[in-house]
Motif scaffolding. Sequence first.
Motif, short mmCIF file in Angstrom:
data_model
loop_
_atom_site.label_atom_id
_atom_site.label_comp_id
_atom_site.label_asym_id
_atom_site.label_seq_id
_atom_site.Cartn_x
_atom_site.Cartn_y
_atom_site.Cartn_z
N UNK A 162 39.38 34.32 48.44
CA UNK A 162 39.49 35.33 47.39
C UNK A 162 38.90 34.81 46.08
N UNK A 163 39.12 33.54 45.81
CA UNK A 163 38.61 32.96 44.57
C UNK A 163 37.09 32.87 44.59
N UNK A 164 36.52 32.30 45.67
CA UNK A 164 35.08 32.09 45.74
C UNK A 164 34.33 33.42 45.77
N UNK A 165 34.74 34.32 46.66
CA UNK A 165 34.01 35.58 46.81
C UNK A 165 34.36 36.58 45.70
N UNK A 166 35.58 36.51 45.18
CA UNK A 166 35.92 37.37 44.05
C UNK A 166 35.10 37.02 42.83
N UNK A 167 34.90 35.74 42.58
CA UNK A 167 34.05 35.31 41.47
C UNK A 167 32.61 35.71 41.71
N UNK A 168 32.14 35.56 42.96
CA UNK A 168 30.76 35.91 43.29
C UNK A 168 30.49 37.39 43.08
N UNK A 169 31.50 38.22 43.26
CA UNK A 169 31.33 39.67 43.11
C UNK A 169 30.93 40.07 41.70
N UNK A 170 31.15 39.18 40.75
CA UNK A 170 30.78 39.48 39.37
C UNK A 170 29.32 39.23 39.06
N UNK A 171 28.54 38.81 40.05
CA UNK A 171 27.13 38.50 39.84
C UNK A 171 26.28 39.36 40.76
N UNK A 172 25.27 40.00 40.21
CA UNK A 172 24.39 40.84 41.02
C UNK A 172 23.41 39.99 41.82
N UNK A 173 22.91 40.56 42.91
CA UNK A 173 21.91 39.91 43.76
C UNK A 173 22.39 38.56 44.28
N UNK A 174 23.68 38.47 44.58
CA UNK A 174 24.25 37.25 45.15
C UNK A 174 24.49 37.46 46.64
N UNK A 175 24.58 36.35 47.39
CA UNK A 175 24.82 36.43 48.83
C UNK A 175 25.99 35.54 49.21
#
Length: 453
Positions: A393-406
Motif C-alpha cells: 500500500x505504501x509503495x504503490x499508493x505513493x506511486x499513484x501520485x506520479x503520472x506515467x509510472x509503472x
Amino acid sequence: MDLAETLAAIVGPGHVLGPERLALRDPGWCRGSQGAGLLVRPAGAAELSALLRATPGVAVVPQGGLTGLVEGTETHPGQLIVSFERMNRIHAIDPAQAVALVGAGVRLADLDAALEPFGLMAGVDIGARDSCTLGGMVATNAGGIRVLRYGMMRAGVLGLEVVLADGAVLDLTTPLLKNNAGYDLKQDFIGSEGTLGLVTKVALRLFPRPRGIATAMLGCAPSALSALMPRLRAALGEQLAAFEGIWPACFEHVARGLALTRRPLGPQDLYLILEAFGPDDTAARLALEAALEPLILDGTLGDAVIAQSASDRAAFWKIREGGGAIGSGGETVHSYDVSLRLADLDPYVTALEARAAGALPGVAVLVLGHVADGNLHVMLMGPPDLPRPPCDALVYGTLAGFSDASVSAEHGIGLEKRAILAQVQPPAVRAAMRALKAAYDPGNRLNPGKVLG
C-alpha cells in the motif's frame, strides 16, 4: 499409465523427477517453485511438444534459472514443472551476421564465454548472469545494467522457437535483421512469462565487445539528474553504457554489509556509477574525464572518482550489486521494481521515505536502480514479522501520485504483482491481454494464475 510413466516414455525415466529428487535441488528465489512435486526435462521442442500432446489438460509451469523475483515459478500439486536445463546447447554463432542461435536453457554467463573469442556479446547483462537462462530472460523481457545502451531483451531477440499449449511448434528463428513477412509473432511471447507459449530456442542479436571500459563513481544532488543526463548523452553519445544510482540509506547499508573500510567517495546525496565504452581503456577514460570535468567545475556533480584499475571497477560494481544481499541478516525485505520519469525519481523516493516514517516507523527504505532508465528497485526492510500488504500500500499508493509510472519496470508480474496490475491497468488493455491469452492457450494450462490470474 500414470503421469510420471507417460512422461518417462517420452523423455526417459532419468529426466522425470519426483518429490524426493526435487527436494535435493535448489528451489531458487521462489519458495514455492517445487510445490508441484513433479518435474520433467525435455531435450528440445520435439520432446516438449510430445509431452504436451500426451498430457492434455495438465497445467505446466516453465522454469529456467529460477532467479525471478515475482513468484512467477510457483507451482502446486497436480501441476507439472517443465525445466529447460537440457536445452543448453549453443547451436550456432555467426560472427558475420552477429547472431547466435541458442537453446532456452543456455545460461547468460556461458553464452558470454562462448562469444568472447569472437569479440561479441549479448546486449543485456544482469546480476544473475551465472544462473539466469536465455529462455527465462526472453520470457521476462530482462533488462539489467546496459539497457541505456542496448535496450531490454526484446531489442536483441531476432527470432524464437516456441511450443504452444497444444504442442504445436512455431519456428520463428529467422536470423534476419529485416523481416516484415506478416505478423511479428515472436513479440507476443517476449515478456509473457510463459503464459502464452514455451520458448525453446532464441535467435539473438549480438554486439561488438567493448575493447575499452571506463567506470566512475559520482556524487550529486538528486535534483541534478534531469540536467545531468542530456549533458552526458551529448558528451559521450553511444559510449555511455551504464548509469546506476544508489540512494544514501541503501549505500550505507550495503557498505556496512560488505565491511568496507575504504569507500570510493565520502557521504553524498546520491551515489552514481557511470560506465563508458571506447576503443581502448585509455580512450574510454579520457572521454569520461572530458565529459565529467565541466560538470564538476559548474557544481552539477559534487564529487567523482574514476576507476584506475580492474579491481577499482569491480569494487564500484560490488557496491551496486551488493543490493542483492539486503536481508541476509535475518530481516524481512519486501522488494519492488517501479519505473518513473527521470524528473520524478527523487521526488518519489522523498515522498516514500516521508510516508514510511509515519506509516511504518522503524522500517528502512532502501533504494537503488537503473536511474537513466527511470527504474528504481525499492526495498522495505524491517523485522522478521513485517507484513507485506501495508508495504504494498505504501509503495504503490505513493506511486499513484506520479503520472506515467509503472508498477513493474523489468521484473514482470508473476503472482506477486497480479493484484496491483488489475487495479492500474485500463480495462480495454486488460481485455486485449485476456483475448491474446485465450487465443494461444484456451485451456489456461501454461503457467496458470500468473500475470492475469
